[in-house]
Design an enzyme around this catalytic site. Structure first.
Site, PDB file in Angstrom:
ATOM      1  N   GLY A   1     -27.509 -18.690  35.065  1.00 46.51           N
ATOM      2  CA  GLY A   1     -26.444 -18.458  34.118  1.00 46.51           C
ATOM      3  C   GLY A   1     -26.244 -17.022  33.679  1.00 46.51           C
TER       4      GLY A   1
ATOM      5  N   GLY B   1     -28.081 -15.059  31.856  1.00 42.62           N
ATOM      6  CA  GLY B   1     -29.249 -14.194  32.001  1.00 42.62           C
ATOM      7  C   GLY B   1     -29.373 -13.641  33.401  1.00 42.62           C
TER       8      GLY B   1
ATOM      9  N   TYR C   1     -28.483 -27.296  17.600  1.00 38.43           N
ATOM     10  CA  TYR C   1     -28.182 -26.079  18.365  1.00 38.43           C
ATOM     11  C   TYR C   1     -27.416 -25.076  17.499  1.00 38.43           C
ATOM     12  CZ  TYR C   1     -26.153 -23.091  21.999  1.00 38.43           C
ATOM     13  OH  TYR C   1     -25.769 -22.016  22.769  1.00 38.43           O
TER      14      TYR C   1
END
Length: 284
Positions: free
Chosen positions: A17, A19, A156
């Site tokens: 993703g 990163g 989250y």
């Protein structure tokens, strides 16, 4: 005249993703990139991407588990021993969690906070002395969910809200010692909703009881949104800009859609606009 030492950036959560894309893009931009991940067995995708981009020599892959203080300390010690400096930190590691509190546990919430909030705190704390020495910067990937609370993302969003509050409070203090702090707020990023969380949607909705219709509506709406999402590379581009500009803004969205979404909240003094918007996501 001696050459300037190569600037070093440490990025967490680089196995996939944003990163992964940020690690490759940073190396392409000339940074010596320490790309970290919890499980080095998942490093092959990054290695392939680095090779395809021709930057293998500028990416060093290291293990770092953001929820393990010893792992964090060991990684930072190695970076300084090997490179002598740390100029930037990109806090990217995180994990999603879909569910509502009545049907979950407090342990679920704690685990989500541990990765998404306390992990960021742990790595930032360990990196700050080195960033202060280099007059560097801390960039933290949060989410539009760090500004706008979203249905079935209570844990989250709570963690991402906490990160934003932490960094917003840290920023003026860090600035007094020459360290810039910014948060990066992506919206939907392709492949990172159902796939990355290994969601079994039919089982999830079947188990949701009275919340089943609302959860199904939320998932249907969100999957459509992710169908037209940014790519990880597109989301990474503003991070690279923030690494290099003289004075990055504190809050940086990665797309026009993210800017509009965050803007709704920041202009919503009584909360009614956000409640109307997100309430429509779970309406049958």
């Amino acid at each position: 005249m001696s050459a300037q030492p190569q600037k070093t950036v440490l990025i967490t959560g680089t196995s996939s993703g944003i990163g992964l894309a940020t690690a490759v893009a940073a190396a392409q931009a000339g940074w010596l990139t320490v790309a970290t991940m919890r499980d080095l067995g998942k490093a092959d995708a990054l290695r392939r991407a680095a090779a395809e981009a021709g930057v293998t020599d500028r990416i060093q892959i290291k293990r770092l588990d953001v929820v393990d203080p010893d792992s964090v300390a060991d990684c930072l010690t190695e970076v300084i021993a090997e490179h002598g400096r740390l100029d930037a930190l990109v806090n990217n590691a995180g994990a999603g969690h879909v569910g509502t509190i009545e049907q979950g546990t407090v342990a679920d919430v704690r685990a989500t906070m541990e990765v998404n909030f306390f992990g960021v705190v742990e790595v930032t704390r360990a990196a700050l002395p080195h960033l202060r020495a280099a007059q560097g910067r801390v960039l933290t990937v949060t989410s539009v969910g760090g500004v706008v609370g979203q249905p079935f993302n209570e844990a989250y969003c709570a963690a991402k809200f906490a990160v934003e509050g932490f960094m917003e409070s840290l920023a003026p203090v860090a600035a007094t010692v020459g360290v810039s702090v910014a948060v990066i707020e992506p919206g939907a990023v392709a492949s990172e909703f159902v796939a990355s969380q290994s969601l079994d949607v039919p089982a999830l909705t079947a188990a949701a009881g009275p919340y089943g219709p609302a959860l199904q509506a939320y998932i249907d709406r969100t999957m459509k949104a992710f169908g037209s999402a940014q790519t990880p590379a597109e989301a990474a581009a503003p991070i690279i800009d923030a690494l290099t500009v003289d004075r990055p803004a504190f809050r940086i969205q990665t797309s026009d859609r993210a800017r509009d979404f965050v803007g709704t909240k920041l202009a919503d003094l009584d909360g009614s606009a956000v409640q109307s918007l997100t309430g429509s996501w779970v309406a049958g």
